[in-house]
Design a protein around this motif. Structure first.
Motif, PDB file in Angstrom:
ATOM      1  N   ASN A 263     -43.665  26.218  34.146  1.00  0.00           N
ATOM      2  CA  ASN A 263     -44.294  24.957  33.745  1.00  0.00           C
ATOM      3  C   ASN A 263     -45.676  24.877  34.371  1.00  0.00           C
ATOM      4  N   HIS A 264     -46.382  23.836  34.010  1.00  0.00           N
ATOM      5  CA  HIS A 264     -47.665  23.554  34.652  1.00  0.00           C
ATOM      6  C   HIS A 264     -47.542  22.161  35.237  1.00  0.00           C
ATOM      7  N   ASP A 265     -47.987  21.996  36.453  1.00  0.00           N
ATOM      8  CA  ASP A 265     -47.802  20.701  37.093  1.00  0.00           C
ATOM      9  C   ASP A 265     -49.141  20.147  37.539  1.00  0.00           C
ATOM     10  N   GLU A 266     -49.383  18.902  37.182  1.00  0.00           N
ATOM     11  CA  GLU A 266     -50.665  18.300  37.547  1.00  0.00           C
ATOM     12  C   GLU A 266     -50.481  17.205  38.591  1.00  0.00           C
ATOM     13  N   THR A 267     -49.401  17.301  39.369  1.00  0.00           N
ATOM     14  CA  THR A 267     -49.189  16.332  40.454  1.00  0.00           C
ATOM     15  C   THR A 267     -50.395  16.360  41.387  1.00  0.00           C
ATOM     16  N   ASP A 288     -59.278  14.527  41.602  1.00  0.00           N
ATOM     17  CA  ASP A 288     -58.025  14.669  40.839  1.00  0.00           C
ATOM     18  C   ASP A 288     -57.538  16.118  40.820  1.00  0.00           C
ATOM     19  N   ALA A 289     -57.493  16.732  41.991  1.00  0.00           N
ATOM     20  CA  ALA A 289     -57.020  18.126  42.061  1.00  0.00           C
ATOM     21  C   ALA A 289     -55.500  18.167  42.011  1.00  0.00           C
ATOM     22  N   CYS A 290     -54.953  19.139  41.274  1.00  0.00           N
ATOM     23  CA  CYS A 290     -53.501  19.350  41.256  1.00  0.00           C
ATOM     24  C   CYS A 290     -53.096  19.937  42.607  1.00  0.00           C
ATOM     25  N   SER A 291     -51.885  19.627  43.030  1.00  0.00           N
ATOM     26  CA  SER A 291     -51.471  20.048  44.371  1.00  0.00           C
ATOM     27  C   SER A 291     -51.389  21.565  44.497  1.00  0.00           C
ATOM     28  N   ALA A 292     -50.952  22.269  43.440  1.00  0.00           N
ATOM     29  CA  ALA A 292     -50.819  23.734  43.533  1.00  0.00           C
ATOM     30  C   ALA A 292     -52.195  24.371  43.754  1.00  0.00           C
ATOM     31  N   CYS A 293     -53.188  23.880  43.011  1.00  0.00           N
ATOM     32  CA  CYS A 293     -54.551  24.403  43.090  1.00  0.00           C
ATOM     33  C   CYS A 293     -55.145  24.118  44.473  1.00  0.00           C
ATOM     34  N   TYR A 294     -54.951  22.891  44.920  1.00  0.00           N
ATOM     35  CA  TYR A 294     -55.506  22.456  46.208  1.00  0.00           C
ATOM     36  C   TYR A 294     -54.864  23.244  47.357  1.00  0.00           C
ATOM     37  N   ILE A 318     -63.280  21.029  43.507  1.00  0.00           N
ATOM     38  CA  ILE A 318     -62.019  21.358  42.835  1.00  0.00           C
ATOM     39  C   ILE A 318     -61.469  20.102  42.160  1.00  0.00           C
ATOM     40  N   GLY A 319     -60.811  20.287  41.017  1.00  0.00           N
ATOM     41  CA  GLY A 319     -60.081  19.170  40.425  1.00  0.00           C
ATOM     42  C   GLY A 319     -60.457  18.859  38.988  1.00  0.00           C
ATOM     43  N   GLN A 320     -59.540  18.130  38.356  1.00  0.00           N
ATOM     44  CA  GLN A 320     -59.715  17.812  36.937  1.00  0.00           C
ATOM     45  C   GLN A 320     -60.893  16.877  36.686  1.00  0.00           C
ATOM     46  N   GLY A 321     -61.290  16.151  37.729  1.00  0.00           N
ATOM     47  CA  GLY A 321     -62.426  15.239  37.601  1.00  0.00           C
ATOM     48  C   GLY A 321     -63.740  15.962  37.345  1.00  0.00           C
ATOM     49  N   TYR A 322     -63.756  17.287  37.522  1.00  0.00           N
ATOM     50  CA  TYR A 322     -64.987  18.060  37.260  1.00  0.00           C
ATOM     51  C   TYR A 322     -65.055  18.578  35.826  1.00  0.00           C
ATOM     52  N   ARG A 323     -64.016  18.304  35.038  1.00  0.00           N
ATOM     53  CA  ARG A 323     -64.044  18.786  33.649  1.00  0.00           C
ATOM     54  C   ARG A 323     -65.267  18.217  32.939  1.00  0.00           C
ATOM     55  N   GLY A 324     -66.004  19.088  32.293  1.00  0.00           N
ATOM     56  CA  GLY A 324     -67.168  18.650  31.516  1.00  0.00           C
ATOM     57  C   GLY A 324     -68.412  18.426  32.367  1.00  0.00           C
ATOM     58  N   ILE A 332     -63.628  25.618  42.112  1.00  0.00           N
ATOM     59  CA  ILE A 332     -62.380  26.381  42.057  1.00  0.00           C
ATOM     60  C   ILE A 332     -61.539  25.909  40.886  1.00  0.00           C
ATOM     61  N   GLY A 333     -61.167  26.850  40.008  1.00  0.00           N
ATOM     62  CA  GLY A 333     -60.282  26.531  38.890  1.00  0.00           C
ATOM     63  C   GLY A 333     -61.057  26.239  37.624  1.00  0.00           C
ATOM     64  N   ARG A 334     -60.350  26.398  36.514  1.00  0.00           N
ATOM     65  CA  ARG A 334     -61.034  26.286  35.217  1.00  0.00           C
ATOM     66  C   ARG A 334     -61.617  24.909  34.967  1.00  0.00           C
ATOM     67  N   CYS A 335     -61.133  23.879  35.661  1.00  0.00           N
ATOM     68  CA  CYS A 335     -61.706  22.537  35.489  1.00  0.00           C
ATOM     69  C   CYS A 335     -63.162  22.492  35.940  1.00  0.00           C
ATOM     70  N   THR A 336     -63.553  23.426  36.795  1.00  0.00           N
ATOM     71  CA  THR A 336     -64.928  23.417  37.317  1.00  0.00           C
ATOM     72  C   THR A 336     -65.808  24.448  36.601  1.00  0.00           C
ATOM     73  N   SER A 344     -62.455  31.027  37.706  1.00  0.00           N
ATOM     74  CA  SER A 344     -61.511  30.621  36.652  1.00  0.00           C
ATOM     75  C   SER A 344     -60.084  30.668  37.201  1.00  0.00           C
ATOM     76  N   GLY A 345     -59.150  30.260  36.351  1.00  0.00           N
ATOM     77  CA  GLY A 345     -57.738  30.262  36.742  1.00  0.00           C
ATOM     78  C   GLY A 345     -57.195  28.850  36.790  1.00  0.00           C
ATOM     79  N   CYS A 346     -55.889  28.750  36.562  1.00  0.00           N
ATOM     80  CA  CYS A 346     -55.279  27.417  36.524  1.00  0.00           C
ATOM     81  C   CYS A 346     -53.807  27.503  36.927  1.00  0.00           C
ATOM     82  N   PRO A 347     -53.504  27.473  38.196  1.00  0.00           N
ATOM     83  CA  PRO A 347     -54.421  27.473  39.336  1.00  0.00           C
ATOM     84  C   PRO A 347     -54.761  28.897  39.750  1.00  0.00           C
ATOM     85  N   PRO A 348     -55.958  29.145  40.257  1.00  0.00           N
ATOM     86  CA  PRO A 348     -56.253  30.477  40.801  1.00  0.00           C
ATOM     87  C   PRO A 348     -55.460  30.702  42.092  1.00  0.00           C
TER      88      PRO A 348
HETATM   89  S1  SF4 Z   1     -57.693  24.323  37.391  1.00  0.00           S
HETATM   90 FE1  SF4 Z   1     -55.637  23.794  36.652  1.00  0.00          FE
HETATM   91  S2  SF4 Z   1     -54.430  23.555  38.504  1.00  0.00           S
HETATM   92 FE2  SF4 Z   1     -56.593  23.438  39.113  1.00  0.00          FE
HETATM   93  S3  SF4 Z   1     -57.105  21.255  39.103  1.00  0.00           S
HETATM   94 FE3  SF4 Z   1     -57.622  22.088  37.087  1.00  0.00          FE
HETATM   95  S4  SF4 Z   1     -55.767  21.688  35.821  1.00  0.00           S
HETATM   96 FE4  SF4 Z   1     -55.185  21.500  37.979  1.00  0.00          FE
END
Ligand code: SF4
Length: 362
Positions: A263-267, A288-294, A318-324, A332-336, A344-348
């Protein structure tokens, strides 16, 4: 072909445990309905799992429920805490007496068990006799750091199946070779890793990092090699992984592993009171970083800090708040992806983050 590793993310420990067991089809691997199944948690000290040292009892409860539901009734939980703590105290403090009462499962303290001498890799090792009676051994380590061996996972967790005297002697032998030999002598058949909130540096807990994951696999060497990467180490930096692979216990080839993320978890990440984690978190600008990524970033920063110290003004995004968003990284991560540079990576994984930060700090 290597057997897969199964990973479930989230906070519902029972549901995650169940999804890993179902995906791995564990019941099909157990030789018979009457097999004696040994369940080996990590109860190194008498402290609750939330402190990052011991296996969450909810995982063991979910495992016992699964096994009983599938018709396996001959179950035993066996463990010996580290030298200086009482296993009985740990059974009580960690919630295992409740499990024993609820499900009618025996708790066995290996500290008082009769040792049996076995030879492996030029060493003579004493193993608890009750552990040798087990037909199918399920190992439930905690994914955490260790001050001497860097990480502790499945292979090192088997030390709970030797006497206190033998545990002391392992230290005089340098830990790595005897741990590998022990795993050759006493095979665990399935590993279910508690990656909920293992300690960053110490096996006795105190610096828990919320990682919100459970990992399952049939190859203990591969599981530990994957844990090493997930904590920012190369598998060949961990001596007992290298020795266990040399002895044919399993494969340390993570790059060719079949990793099945269930699964993918965005907790969102919840900060912990640990001073060390807070100090590392001071270098993270999270939105808004997911715990696994953080958590992977925390592990990578800890390695980098150990290696060369962290520049005072270093800030990682790091975090989803950086999307766009575009602008300055490192991210760190595809959101950035809009930041420069960005990984890249989700989560790296932590090892990839560590390489990326090393390159971008030059
Ligand atoms: S890259 Fe993936 S795991 Fe990391 S914050 Fe974005 S959605 Fe969450």
């Amino acid at each position: 072909m290597q057997s897969p590793l199964y990973i479930a993310y989230g906070q519902d420990i029972r549901a995650m445990t169940r999804s890993v067991l179902d995906a791995a089809r564990l019941e099909e691997r157990i030789p018979s309905k009457t097999a004696l199944i040994g369940i080996k948690p990590n109860l190194v000290v008498a402290k609750p799992a939330s402190l990052g040292a011991t296996t969450h009892p909810e995982m063991v409860a979910a495992l016992v429920e699964y096994l009983q539901e599938k018709g396996f009734a001959n179950l035993m939980i066996l463990e010996g805490s580290w030298v200086g703590d009482s296993t009985r105290r740990a059974f009580r403090a960690c919630g295992y007496e409740d499990i024993a009462r609820t499900y009618g499962v025996e708790l066995f303290d290996t500290k008082g068990d009769r040792p049996v001498r076995r030879e492996c890799d030029g060493m003579s090792i004493e193993v608890c006799s009750r552990a040798l009676d087990v037909d199918f051994l399920i190992n439930l380590p905690v994914m955490k750091g260790h001050c001497q061996t860097k990480i502790t996972g499945a292979l090192k967790n088997m030390k709970g199946l030797i006497s206190d005297a033998e545990k002391r002697r392992f230290h005089t032998l340098g830990l790595h070779r005897p741990i590998a030999a022990l795993n050759k002598l006493l095979r665990c058949h399935f590993v279910l890793v508690d990656g909920i909130c293992g300690d960053l540096d110490f096996e006795e807990g105190g610096n828990p990092v919320p990682m919100n994951r459970i990992i399952g696999g049939f190859d203990a060497v591969l599981v530990d090699a994957y844990l090493a990467c997930s904590m920012g180490y190369a598998p060949d930096e961990i001596g007992y992984i290298v020795h266990a692979a040399r002895l044919g216990v399993g494969s340390m080839d993570v790059s060719n592993a079949n990793i099945v993320e269930l699964n993918h978890d965005e907790t969102p990440f919840r900060p912990t009171p640990s001073r060390r984690v807070r100090q590392l978190a001071g270098h993270i600008d999270a939105k808004d970083a997911c715990s696994a990524c953080y958590a992977n970033l925390i592990h990578a920063l800890a390695r980098l800090d150990d290696e060369q110290g962290l520049p005072r003004d270093m800030m990682v995004r790091i975090g989803q708040g950086y999307r766009g968003e575009d602008g300055r990284g490192p991210g760190i991560g595809r959101c950035t992806a809009g930041l420069c540079p960005s990984l890249s990576g989700c989560p790296p994984r932590a090892d990839a983050i560590l390489r990326f930060l090393r390159e971008n700090l030059r």
